[in-house]
Each structure stands twice: as structure tokens, then as C-alpha cells.
Scaffold this active site. Structure first.
Site, short mmCIF file in Angstrom:
data_model
loop_
_atom_site.label_atom_id
_atom_site.label_comp_id
_atom_site.label_asym_id
_atom_site.label_seq_id
_atom_site.Cartn_x
_atom_site.Cartn_y
_atom_site.Cartn_z
N LYS A 1 0.83 -1.21 0.00
CA LYS A 1 0.00 0.00 0.00
C LYS A 1 0.87 1.27 0.00
O LYS A 1 0.44 2.31 -0.49
CB LYS A 1 -0.92 0.03 1.23
CG LYS A 1 -1.82 -1.19 1.39
CD LYS A 1 -3.08 -1.07 0.58
CE LYS A 1 -4.18 -2.06 0.94
NZ LYS A 1 -3.85 -3.49 0.92
C1 LIG Z 1 -4.47 -4.62 0.48
C2 LIG Z 1 -3.68 -5.87 0.49
C3 LIG Z 1 -3.92 -6.90 -0.43
C4 LIG Z 1 -5.07 -6.85 -1.43
O1 LIG Z 1 -4.87 -5.87 -2.42
P1 LIG Z 1 -6.07 -5.35 -3.31
O2 LIG Z 1 -5.54 -4.20 -4.08
O3 LIG Z 1 -7.16 -4.93 -2.33
O4 LIG Z 1 -6.53 -6.46 -4.17
C5 LIG Z 1 -3.09 -8.02 -0.41
N1 LIG Z 1 -2.09 -8.12 0.49
C6 LIG Z 1 -1.83 -7.16 1.40
C7 LIG Z 1 -0.70 -7.35 2.36
C8 LIG Z 1 -2.60 -6.00 1.44
O5 LIG Z 1 -2.33 -5.04 2.35
#
Ligand SMILES: *Cc1c(COP(=O)(O)O)cnc(C)c1O
Length: 464
Positions: free
Chosen positions: A114
Site C-alpha cells: 500500500k
Molecule cells: C491490500 C492488500 C492486499 C489486497 O490488495 P487489493 O488491491 O485490495 O486487491 C493483499 N495483500 C496485502 C498485504 C494488502 O495489504
């Protein structure tokens, strides 16, 4: 020239990049997508292959932004966004074996992928708001990773107050401390005595309260924000350019944001074969790719909580494209989904989807097996989200031995120490900048699931 964005529901106003970024969701309830998808030039890929990450990011991002942000300013925004990453490559490739790589996306300040999007978003917001002389109140709900990444990115920014709602006692201790130990005066953590869905409902209700929304100048930074998707397009292009061969990416998926960015990378011309959707036991997407029916089925907590999701919001963007950009059709599909909890896609759409995507799922036991097996065979510690991806990727490779597969590592194992310990008996240590996380003082307020109380809390603290 400006680059413009249109809504997937066909009614929202067409906006340029800065306004799209501030808007988040379109006013008709749709998501913004580029009106015209730019294409990489002939020599772009070859050049990107040997560029530093931030330069490659500029090359990929600029055509989507247009001249509403002058090139020199966009360059500085991108440089600033990636200066706090602990690895010089930002998204390094780790080779498991010939034709099988892991792309590490967890070298940002809060140890999950993120950061790649939110560090960019924070600097873009700051730039746009400063130019417009505006101030906004950001409100978001988190199951853990988005909240910490957003707080790190927006802490101390003059033109933003940020309120993050998390479910009290239902995020991991590392996740909570990453949010609550940030001392900046513009950061407010609300622990809601309820579930993540309660948090999300409160946020939605605040946005649907027009007077409150206008009084507070509310802004959203959740994964439907276009600028977040855009920042994520970059690492797919960079990986494909560096590997110099068509790549299949395996993506641990929740809200479909990350994998949609991969699809956008393919749309602009990056050599990408399949994109593999990897889900945990909350497998609504995997079932969809098998049957063509999207049907909600409740959420059961798993070892990979950031993928515990009922509805993958960003899927709407892909659907819009596959339905010839017919906003009315998407609008009626989404209405049906909301009222009945399910929808079907056309038979020809399912065929198209299967050409573009593959899918797989892993339950918790299998996830622990993958962490154990990868540690034993490859001496590499996976976090549970990354493990879901690696497990699904290994299964795909058995049936497609010729494919070059890159699986995405979405979090650092130290972010989810309990699951890792359960698998291999080792608790991974936090990297140096976070080593004293457990000694830092925490600050958060606990509130009930009560809209009026949460709104009052925000009104009393936002510097409007
Ligand atoms: C948010 C997240 C995901 C999922 O990603 P999306 O963009 O919502 O599909 C997978 N792994 C981790 C560690 C995350 O923080």
C-alpha cells in the site's frame, strides 16, 4: 494538454487528473477510468529496463496526468514519494528459480505494498491542495494496512486532517501500533467497537451526509482512488521491462485494485500474459472466474486479513471496459448486485475474462504449508498474503511450465508475526526503522458504532 477521466456509471462529470484524484468516487457512484488509455512508445520498455525506479515511474505516470501538473513538478512529487523506501530498487525482483520470481513490494515505511500507492498519493494531494489553496478532511476505514500507509503518508501535512477508523481489537498489534504511535497533530485514530464492515459503513454514512461532507470537505483515499491505481501500474511495467520476456503475474487479491493496475499495465502495452487472481478462503473472485457469477457469501476471518473481502470494488473498472464502456449497463449490473447480492456476466465476457486472467485459492492450512515449504526449500520467509500468491502461482506453474511467473510479495513477514510463527516457529523481526515500535506511546480514541458520536468527534478536531 489535460488527461481526462470518465465514470464507469456514465453520469459523473468528466474530470482532469487533479480533480479525479481529489474526488475519489464519482458523483454517480462510479469509479473513474482514463478517457483515453495512453500507449507506451516503442523505445519506452527498453529504456525503462535500465532506469532508476522513480524515472521509470515518471515515464509511466506522465501520460495519465497530462499538463495539469507540469513535468518538473510531477518529477519532484515522484522523487519525494519513493525517497523513504529502504531498498534502492523500490520493487526488487527476488529470483526463486528460472521462470519464477517474487516481486518485493514491502520496502516502504509501513511494510506493505500500500505504501507504493499512498506515498505517491500523499505528495500528489499536498501539491494539488497547495495550488488550489484548499484544505480537506480525509476519512478512511481500514482493516490494517491502508490505515498505516495513509497515516505515514499524510502525517504532518498542513492542508489535511486524517481520521482513520479501525475495528477495536481486530487488527494485528503491529498494524495498530503503526497507526497509533504517529504523534502528528493532524492524525486521529478511532478504534470502533465493531467490525471492519461497521467502520466502512460509518465512513460511507459520513460521505452520504451532504452537509457534513461539505462542512468538513471530506476526501477519500481508499483503493478506488485512481491515483493509487496509477502508482501501482508502474511496478508491473518495470518488472516486465527488466525481465525482457512476457510475464504472468500472480497477485494476492482483495479489492481488485492491485491486479487491476496490472491489467492497466497490460493495456498500455507492457508484455503481460496472464494475471492470476489469488484469493484466500474468501474466494468470491475465484468462484467468479470459474462460473461467471459474482455472488457474495459473507466473510470469514483468515490468516490474510487484508484479503478478507466481500465485494471487490475495483472490479467495476474492468467490467466497464469489457462492456464496451457502456455506463448504463454497468449501472444496472451494480444495482442488481446491491439488491440481490449477485450478478452474471455475458457468456462472451466470461470467455474474454478467461483469456486475460486465471485464478486460484488457498485456505489457511495450505497457506501455512506454503510458508513452511518456502522457508525449507528456498530459505525465504513469506507473509501470509504473499504465501497465498506463491501457493497459487506454484499450482499454475505445474500446468504452465513454460510461463515466466512473477508472484507479488504484498507485505513484509514481520507485519503478520503470529501467522509466520504458527507456520515455522520463528517470529520475524521488525526492520530497523520500526525496531522500537513496541516502546512508542500510543494515541487513539475508542468510540461505539454510532454515527452521531463519530461525526461529533471529527467536527471537534478537524481544523476547518
Ligand atoms: C491490500 C492488500 C492486499 C489486497 O490488495 P487489493 O488491491 O485490495 O486487491 C493483499 N495483500 C496485502 C498485504 C494488502 O495489504
Amino acid at each position: 494538454m489535460s488527461s481526462y477521466y470518465i465514470s464507469t456509471r456514465g453520469q459523473g462529470p468528466r474530470l482532469n487528473f487533479p480533480d479525479t484524484t481529489l474526488a475519489g468516487l464519482a458523483r454517480d457512484g462510479g469509479l473513474y477510468v482514463p478517457e483515453i488509455v495512453p500507449r507506451l512508445m516503442q523505445n519506452d520498455l527498453a529504456e525503462i529496463a535500465s532506469m532508476p525506479y522513480a524515472d521509470a515511474a515518471f515515464r509511466v505516470i506522465e501520460p495519465f496526468v497530462g499538463q495539469d501538473i507540469p513535468s518538473a513538478d510531477l518529477k519532484s512529487i515522484i522523487q519525494a514519494a519513493y525517497k523513504n523506501f529502504s531498498h534502492p530498487d523500490i520493487a526488487p525482483l527476488h529470483k526463486f528459480e528460472d521462470n519464477f520470481y517474487l516481486m518485493e513490494l514491502f520496502h516502504g515505511p509501513t511494510l506493505a505494498f500500500k505504501d507504493v500507492a499512498l506515498q505517491f498519493l500523499g505528495h500528489v494531494f499536498d501539491y494539488i491542495l497547495t495550488r488550489k489553496k484548499q484544505r480537506v478532511t480525509i476519512i478512511g476505514a481500514t482493516s490494517g494496512d491502508t490505515g498505516s500507509a495513509a497515516i505515514d503518508s499524510f502525517k504532518g501535512k498542513d492542508n489535511v486532517d486524517i481520521f482513520i477508523l479501525h475495528p477495536h481489537n481486530r487488527v494485528s498489534e503491529v498494524q495498530r501500533r503503526q497507526m497509533t504511535t504517529v504523534a502528528a497533530a493532524n492524525v486521529f485514530n478511532i478504534a470502533v467497537e465493531g467490525s471492519f464492515d461497521d467502520c466502512q459503513d460509518l465512513v460511507k454514512a459520513m460521505f452520504n451526509d451532504a452537509k457534513f461532507r461539505d462542512d468538513m470537505a471530506l476526501s477519500a483515499i481508499n483503493s478506488i482512488n485512481w491515483a493509487r491505481i496509477l502508482a501501482q501500474v508502474v511496478y508491473y511495467v518495470v518488472a516486465a521491462a527488466r525481465l525482457k520476456k512476457p510475464v504472468t503475474f500472480c497477485v494476492p487479491t482483495g479489492n481488485f485494485g492491485n491486479i487491476y493496475a496490472g491489467h492497466m499495465a497490460r493495456s498500455i502495452g507492457a508484455p503481460i500474459e496472464k494475471l492470476i487472481v489469488a484469493t484466500n478462503r474468501n474466494d468470491i473472485l475465484h468462484r467468479f472466474f470459474e462460473t461467471g457469477e459474482m455472488r457474495t457469501d459473507g466473510v470469514t476471518p483468515s490468516l490474510s486479513p487484508s484479503m478478507d473481502i466481500q465485494i471487490s470494488s475495483n472490479f467495476e473498472r474492468l467490467l466497464f471496459e469489457l462492456y464496451e464502456r457502456n455506463g448504463a449497463a454497468i449501472s444496472s449490473i451494480m444495482d442488481e448486485f446491491r439488491s440481490k447480492g449477485s450478478f452474471h456476466v455475458r457468456a462472451e465476457t466470461l470467455i474474454q475474462l478467461k483469456n486475460l486472467f486465471a485464478s486460484g485459492r488457498l485456505d489457511d492450512e495450505q497457506t501455512l504449508d506454503v510458508i513452511r515449504d518456502t522457508y525449507k526449500r528456498r530459505n525465504y520467509i513469506l507473509d501470509p498474503h504473499t504465501a497465498v500468491g506463491v501457493g497459487v502461482a506454484e499450482a499454475y506453474r505445474k500446468n504452465n511450465p513454460q510461463s515466466l511467473v512473477v508472484s507479488l510479495a504484498t507485505a513484509h513477514p514481520a507485519k503478520f508475526p503470529a501467522a509466520v510463527k504458527k507456520a515455522i516457529g520463528i517470529e520475524p523481526a521488525l526492520p530497523a526503522p520500526l525496531a522500537d515500535l513496541y516502546q512508542r506511546p500510543e494515541k487513539y480514541d475508542v468510540l461505539p458504532v454510532d454515527l452521531a458520536q463519530v461525526q461529533q468527534f471529527v467536527r471537534d478536531r478537524a481544523k476547518r
